[in-house]
Design a protein around this motif. Structure first.
Motif, PDB file in Angstrom:
ATOM      1  N   LEU A  32      14.120   1.079   3.040  1.00  0.00           N
ATOM      2  CA  LEU A  32      13.172   1.609   4.007  1.00  0.00           C
ATOM      3  C   LEU A  32      12.909   3.082   3.725  1.00  0.00           C
ATOM      4  N   GLU A  33      11.653   3.469   3.790  1.00  0.00           N
ATOM      5  CA  GLU A  33      11.241   4.853   3.573  1.00  0.00           C
ATOM      6  C   GLU A  33      10.555   5.372   4.834  1.00  0.00           C
ATOM      7  N   PRO A  34      10.595   6.705   5.084  1.00  0.00           N
ATOM      8  CA  PRO A  34      10.017   7.260   6.313  1.00  0.00           C
ATOM      9  C   PRO A  34       8.549   6.932   6.514  1.00  0.00           C
ATOM     10  N   THR A  35       7.809   6.687   5.428  1.00  0.00           N
ATOM     11  CA  THR A  35       6.374   6.412   5.557  1.00  0.00           C
ATOM     12  C   THR A  35       6.053   4.936   5.785  1.00  0.00           C
ATOM     13  N   ASP A  36       7.086   4.068   5.741  1.00  0.00           N
ATOM     14  CA  ASP A  36       6.854   2.634   5.906  1.00  0.00           C
ATOM     15  C   ASP A  36       6.442   2.301   7.336  1.00  0.00           C
ATOM     16  N   LYS A  37       5.675   1.228   7.454  1.00  0.00           N
ATOM     17  CA  LYS A  37       5.343   0.650   8.757  1.00  0.00           C
ATOM     18  C   LYS A  37       6.141  -0.634   8.901  1.00  0.00           C
ATOM     19  N   VAL A  38       6.875  -0.757   9.988  1.00  0.00           N
ATOM     20  CA  VAL A  38       7.739  -1.916  10.166  1.00  0.00           C
ATOM     21  C   VAL A  38       7.330  -2.683  11.414  1.00  0.00           C
TER      22      VAL A  38
ATOM     23  N   PRO B  15       0.828  -1.210   0.000  1.00  0.00           N
ATOM     24  CA  PRO B  15       0.000   0.000   0.000  1.00  0.00           C
ATOM     25  C   PRO B  15       0.862   1.260   0.000  1.00  0.00           C
ATOM     26  N   GLY B  16       0.586   2.154  -0.939  1.00  0.00           N
ATOM     27  CA  GLY B  16       1.275   3.430  -0.976  1.00  0.00           C
ATOM     28  C   GLY B  16       2.703   3.369  -1.452  1.00  0.00           C
ATOM     29  N   ARG B  17       3.127   2.246  -2.020  1.00  0.00           N
ATOM     30  CA  ARG B  17       4.527   2.124  -2.451  1.00  0.00           C
ATOM     31  C   ARG B  17       4.564   1.532  -3.855  1.00  0.00           C
ATOM     32  N   LYS B  18       5.229   2.210  -4.754  1.00  0.00           N
ATOM     33  CA  LYS B  18       5.337   1.734  -6.127  1.00  0.00           C
ATOM     34  C   LYS B  18       6.365   0.619  -6.204  1.00  0.00           C
TER      35      LYS B  18
ATOM     36  N   GLN C 218      19.949   7.581   6.739  1.00  0.00           N
ATOM     37  CA  GLN C 218      19.366   6.324   6.285  1.00  0.00           C
ATOM     38  C   GLN C 218      18.405   5.801   7.348  1.00  0.00           C
ATOM     39  N   PRO C 219      17.166   5.475   6.963  1.00  0.00           N
ATOM     40  CA  PRO C 219      16.213   4.970   7.949  1.00  0.00           C
ATOM     41  C   PRO C 219      16.519   3.540   8.369  1.00  0.00           C
ATOM     42  N   TYR C 220      16.266   3.249   9.623  1.00  0.00           N
ATOM     43  CA  TYR C 220      16.383   1.885  10.126  1.00  0.00           C
ATOM     44  C   TYR C 220      15.247   1.632  11.110  1.00  0.00           C
ATOM     45  N   ALA C 221      14.916   0.352  11.284  1.00  0.00           N
ATOM     46  CA  ALA C 221      13.807  -0.031  12.164  1.00  0.00           C
ATOM     47  C   ALA C 221      14.338  -0.328  13.557  1.00  0.00           C
ATOM     48  N   VAL C 222      13.569   0.052  14.569  1.00  0.00           N
ATOM     49  CA  VAL C 222      14.014  -0.172  15.945  1.00  0.00           C
ATOM     50  C   VAL C 222      12.798  -0.433  16.837  1.00  0.00           C
ATOM     51  N   SER C 223      13.010  -1.206  17.872  1.00  0.00           N
ATOM     52  CA  SER C 223      11.978  -1.462  18.881  1.00  0.00           C
ATOM     53  C   SER C 223      12.635  -1.492  20.253  1.00  0.00           C
ATOM     54  N   ALA C 224      11.933  -0.971  21.253  1.00  0.00           N
ATOM     55  CA  ALA C 224      12.413  -1.013  22.635  1.00  0.00           C
ATOM     56  C   ALA C 224      11.502  -1.901  23.480  1.00  0.00           C
ATOM     57  N   ASP C 225      10.816  -2.821  22.828  1.00  0.00           N
ATOM     58  CA  ASP C 225       9.908  -3.732  23.534  1.00  0.00           C
ATOM     59  C   ASP C 225      10.724  -4.854  24.176  1.00  0.00           C
ATOM     60  N   ARG C 226      10.767  -4.885  25.494  1.00  0.00           N
ATOM     61  CA  ARG C 226      11.563  -5.894  26.194  1.00  0.00           C
ATOM     62  C   ARG C 226      11.031  -7.313  25.941  1.00  0.00           C
ATOM     63  N   GLN C 227       9.741  -7.429  25.673  1.00  0.00           N
ATOM     64  CA  GLN C 227       9.190  -8.755  25.353  1.00  0.00           C
ATOM     65  C   GLN C 227       9.763  -9.261  24.024  1.00  0.00           C
ATOM     66  N   LEU C 228       9.972  -8.351  23.071  1.00  0.00           N
ATOM     67  CA  LEU C 228      10.597  -8.728  21.801  1.00  0.00           C
ATOM     68  C   LEU C 228      12.027  -9.199  22.040  1.00  0.00           C
ATOM     69  N   ILE C 229      12.757  -8.459  22.858  1.00  0.00           N
ATOM     70  CA  ILE C 229      14.145  -8.815  23.141  1.00  0.00           C
ATOM     71  C   ILE C 229      14.227 -10.199  23.778  1.00  0.00           C
ATOM     72  N   ALA C 230      13.338 -10.468  24.724  1.00  0.00           N
ATOM     73  CA  ALA C 230      13.326 -11.773  25.385  1.00  0.00           C
ATOM     74  C   ALA C 230      12.925 -12.873  24.414  1.00  0.00           C
ATOM     75  N   ALA C 231      11.959 -12.573  23.524  1.00  0.00           N
ATOM     76  CA  ALA C 231      11.466 -13.588  22.586  1.00  0.00           C
ATOM     77  C   ALA C 231      12.538 -13.993  21.583  1.00  0.00           C
TER      78      ALA C 231
ATOM     79  N   GLY D 171       7.364  -1.928  15.301  1.00  0.00           N
ATOM     80  CA  GLY D 171       8.594  -1.165  15.430  1.00  0.00           C
ATOM     81  C   GLY D 171       8.369   0.253  14.949  1.00  0.00           C
ATOM     82  N   ARG D 172       9.411   1.046  14.993  1.00  0.00           N
ATOM     83  CA  ARG D 172       9.343   2.414  14.484  1.00  0.00           C
ATOM     84  C   ARG D 172      10.590   2.678  13.654  1.00  0.00           C
ATOM     85  N   LEU D 173      10.522   3.717  12.820  1.00  0.00           N
ATOM     86  CA  LEU D 173      11.656   4.077  11.974  1.00  0.00           C
ATOM     87  C   LEU D 173      12.399   5.272  12.553  1.00  0.00           C
ATOM     88  N   GLU D 174      13.720   5.177  12.550  1.00  0.00           N
ATOM     89  CA  GLU D 174      14.568   6.291  12.921  1.00  0.00           C
ATOM     90  C   GLU D 174      15.617   6.454  11.826  1.00  0.00           C
ATOM     91  N   ALA D 175      16.369   7.558  11.873  1.00  0.00           N
ATOM     92  CA  ALA D 175      17.393   7.817  10.864  1.00  0.00           C
ATOM     93  C   ALA D 175      18.767   7.814  11.518  1.00  0.00           C
TER      94      ALA D 175
END
Length: 325
Positions: free
Chosen positions: A247-253, A171-174, A273-286, A264-268
């Motif tokens: 990765l583009e700023p409008t992407d959902k990751v 969606p929204g990406r060519k 250059q955008p990269y995806a990041v998460s601070a969810d400790r449950q993700l880290i444990a999983a 996750g969320r996107l940061e630069a």
């Protein structure tokens, strides 16, 4: 990463070629100039030879713009294909030289029906075909030796389903051929690695040497990778290719761990250059005890890793960070 400077140079090159004044304001597309079939040949050759981040390999551009880029890249590639010779004297040869397909994938191209299979079998995509053949050979070898062939077959089917999604619209990406090729290549490379490594291997994949202190990481030779930093409570993912910033700023990751999805969320980074990041400790444990990690962009799998052996590396990161129990 080690290729950032090189990528920046190619981005500047691509930008210069497309800057105002480089092409007339009213551009006649290559498709309109020479017809769809011939324009497609120029585009395919452009995609095959380019290393630019945003190359002008699009039939909506003038043939001269596409041809000048092909000519520039052919002149600087020490391993340029034979068809590059036609571009030594003119940017747009008439007609374009053929791009024969010499490599055979691990399946019969006569039965290729999906967008991904057709792309692997397309003329000029020899590297995709070689990768698929190598992956298929490794899979068959592992299957013959596996103590649990049913599990291995299921893992292979899951990989094939993930790779097929490379051709799915977003969606929204060519969609572009470059993005499709890169997605197929990356997922196939990771599958080759997973089939090559022993499931009991205690080492995680590495990118550009040892990971930073207190961090567990794995990746594809510095191009794409996951880094888990327990002390900072973050999981980060970078997908980088000198042809395209995927990765583009409008992407959902999102991070998918054995079917459980963590947004996750996107940061630069410092180079924008955008990269995806998460601070969810449950993700880290999983991740520490997972079998399969996927990264999804707009719902589509763009990265997958079989995490055999990662738990040991993660435990070392915990210990280094003073968080081991």
């Amino acid at each position: 990463m080690r290729n950032v400077r090189r990528a920046t140079a190619f981005r500047l090159l691509a930008a210069a070629m497309l800057a105002p004044g480089a092409v007339a304001a009213q551009v006649v597309s290559c498709r309109a100039q020479v017809g769809a079939a011939r324009a497609a040949l120029y585009v395919n050759q452009c995609l095959a030879i380019t290393t630019a981040t945003h190359p002008p390999c699009n039939a909506d551009n003038a043939c001269e713009v596409i041809g000048q880029h092909i000519q520039y890249m052919c002149a600087r590639d020490p391993h340029a294909p034979i068809w590059c010779q036609a571009y030594r004297t003119t940017a747009v040869p008439n007609p374009p030289p053929p791009m024969p397909r010499t490599a055979q994938p691990g399946f019969d191209c006569a039965r290729a029906s999906s967008p991904v299979d057709r792309e692997i079998c397309a003329p000029g995509n020899d590297e995709l075909a070689k990768d698929d053949r190598l992956m298929t050979q490794r899979y068959r070898r592992r299957l013959a030796q596996s103590p649990d062939p049913a599990r291995l077959r299921a893992a292979q089917l899951a990989f094939l389903r993930d790779r097929e999604r490379c051709g799915a619209p977003e969606p929204g990406r060519k969609s572009t051929d470059v993005a499709l090729d890169h997605c197929v290549a990356v997922l196939t490379h990771y599958r080759i690695d997973a089939l090559t490594r022993a499931w009991r291997d205690s080492s995680a994949w590495r990118a550009d040497g040892p990971p930073p202190p207190c961090e567990a990481s794995f990746g594809d030779d510095g191009w794409d990778g996951i880094a888990v930093a327990p002390a900072a409570a973050t999981v980060s993912f970078t997908w980088f290719d000198i042809r395209e910033a995927v990765l583009e700023p409008t992407d959902k990751v999102a991070f998918d761990v054995d079917g459980t999805v963590f947004p996750g969320r996107l940061e630069a980074d410092g180079d924008g250059q955008p990269y995806a990041v998460s601070a969810d400790r449950q993700l880290i444990a999983a991740i520490a005890h997972a079998n399969l990690l996927r990264v999804r962009r707009n719902g589509k799998v763009i990265f997958r890793a079989d995490l055999g052996g990662f738990a040991a590396s993660y435990a070392k990161a915990l210990s280094c960070a003073g968080m081991a129990k």
